[in-house]
Design a protein around this motif. Sequence first.
Motif, PDB file in Angstrom:
ATOM      1  N   HIS A   5       0.974  -1.066   0.091  1.00 37.80           N
ATOM      2  CA  HIS A   5      -0.115  -0.111   0.107  1.00 37.80           C
ATOM      3  C   HIS A   5       0.872   1.369  -0.123  1.00 37.80           C
ATOM      4  O   HIS A   5       1.821   1.117   0.308  1.00 37.80           O
ATOM      5  N   SER A   6       0.136   2.384  -0.410  1.00 41.58           N
ATOM      6  CA  SER A   6       1.045   3.538  -0.425  1.00 41.58           C
ATOM      7  C   SER A   6       1.159   4.112   1.124  1.00 41.58           C
ATOM      8  O   SER A   6       0.481   4.055   1.936  1.00 41.58           O
ATOM      9  N   TYR A   8       1.404   7.315   1.204  1.00 39.22           N
ATOM     10  CA  TYR A   8       0.825   8.362   1.397  1.00 39.22           C
ATOM     11  C   TYR A   8      -0.580   8.457   1.828  1.00 39.22           C
ATOM     12  O   TYR A   8      -1.539   9.369   1.788  1.00 39.22           O
ATOM     13  N   ASN A   9      -1.122   7.438   2.441  1.00 46.22           N
ATOM     14  CA  ASN A   9      -2.613   7.175   2.881  1.00 46.22           C
ATOM     15  C   ASN A   9      -2.849   8.311   3.929  1.00 46.22           C
ATOM     16  O   ASN A   9      -4.041   8.355   4.105  1.00 46.22           O
ATOM     17  N   ALA A  44       5.099  10.333  -4.830  1.00 48.33           N
ATOM     18  CA  ALA A  44       4.325   9.319  -4.972  1.00 48.33           C
ATOM     19  C   ALA A  44       4.537   8.255  -6.294  1.00 48.33           C
ATOM     20  O   ALA A  44       4.334   7.154  -6.515  1.00 48.33           O
ATOM     21  N   GLU A  47       7.205   5.687  -5.645  1.00 48.07           N
ATOM     22  CA  GLU A  47       6.670   4.716  -4.989  1.00 48.07           C
ATOM     23  C   GLU A  47       5.845   3.721  -5.836  1.00 48.07           C
ATOM     24  O   GLU A  47       5.929   2.470  -5.675  1.00 48.07           O
ATOM     25  N   ALA A  48       5.287   4.611  -6.690  1.00 55.59           N
ATOM     26  CA  ALA A  48       4.441   3.519  -7.819  1.00 55.59           C
ATOM     27  C   ALA A  48       5.403   2.649  -8.786  1.00 55.59           C
ATOM     28  O   ALA A  48       5.116   1.625  -9.066  1.00 55.59           O
ATOM     29  N   GLY A  67      -4.006   7.844  -0.652  1.00 55.07           N
ATOM     30  CA  GLY A  67      -2.714   7.596  -1.643  1.00 55.07           C
ATOM     31  C   GLY A  67      -2.891   6.255  -2.392  1.00 55.07           C
ATOM     32  O   GLY A  67      -2.227   6.149  -3.322  1.00 55.07           O
ATOM     33  N   ASP A  68      -3.711   5.189  -1.914  1.00 51.59           N
ATOM     34  CA  ASP A  68      -3.791   3.945  -2.799  1.00 51.59           C
ATOM     35  C   ASP A  68      -4.560   4.216  -3.998  1.00 51.59           C
ATOM     36  O   ASP A  68      -4.178   3.623  -5.121  1.00 51.59           O
ATOM     37  N   LEU A  71      -1.906   5.689  -6.349  1.00 53.04           N
ATOM     38  CA  LEU A  71      -1.233   4.457  -6.616  1.00 53.04           C
ATOM     39  C   LEU A  71      -1.726   3.620  -7.515  1.00 53.04           C
ATOM     40  O   LEU A  71      -1.188   3.285  -8.661  1.00 53.04           O
TER      41      LEU A  71
END
Length: 176
Positions: A5-6, A8-9, A44, A47-48, A67-68, A71
């Motif tokens: 999971h991100s 950034y959630n 982000a 991260e992706a 954030g998800d 993503l």
Amino acid sequence: MPAYHSSYNSADGVRVINGIPLLPLLTKTRGPAPYADPSMTSDAIDEALELFRPNSFFKNFEIKGSGDRLLIYIILFISQSLNKLRATTTQAEATKVLYTLAVTNVVIPADASFPLSSMYPSVGDKMESDLLRQYLQQVRQETVQRLVAAVYADGAGPSKWWLCFQKRHFMGKVMS
């Protein structure tokens, strides 16, 4: 094993449109994204790119935050981008083809043609929709720059370790 999971959630103080946070980006591309803090080392998009390959193996993905949702959008775009590349595509050709893909027909999650539109809340009004479209276009342009750099890192041609993911689709979905 659960999907990744991100991080950034839990981003606070960030504007969210259609379930997608307008996060700061480490970019030179012009657009509505907030300016990134100079101390940021990744964003982000980084991260992706890191989570694209492991998350491509999952058929289910539980959304734990906004954030998800960003993503998911970036992962679907990376998958769409990789499908445009071939083993014989040069780096210059890839940059041209993927940049064209990034700026044309930017689909937002509120559009009916987005494969996972049911997982996103609706957009408030046309101004928000346009702002989100501009933000996602900026995200797509920056993703293309970083993806091409990653796929052509060795300089000889596209990496087979990236191209092997052309047939794998995150949650079995493809953004067209």
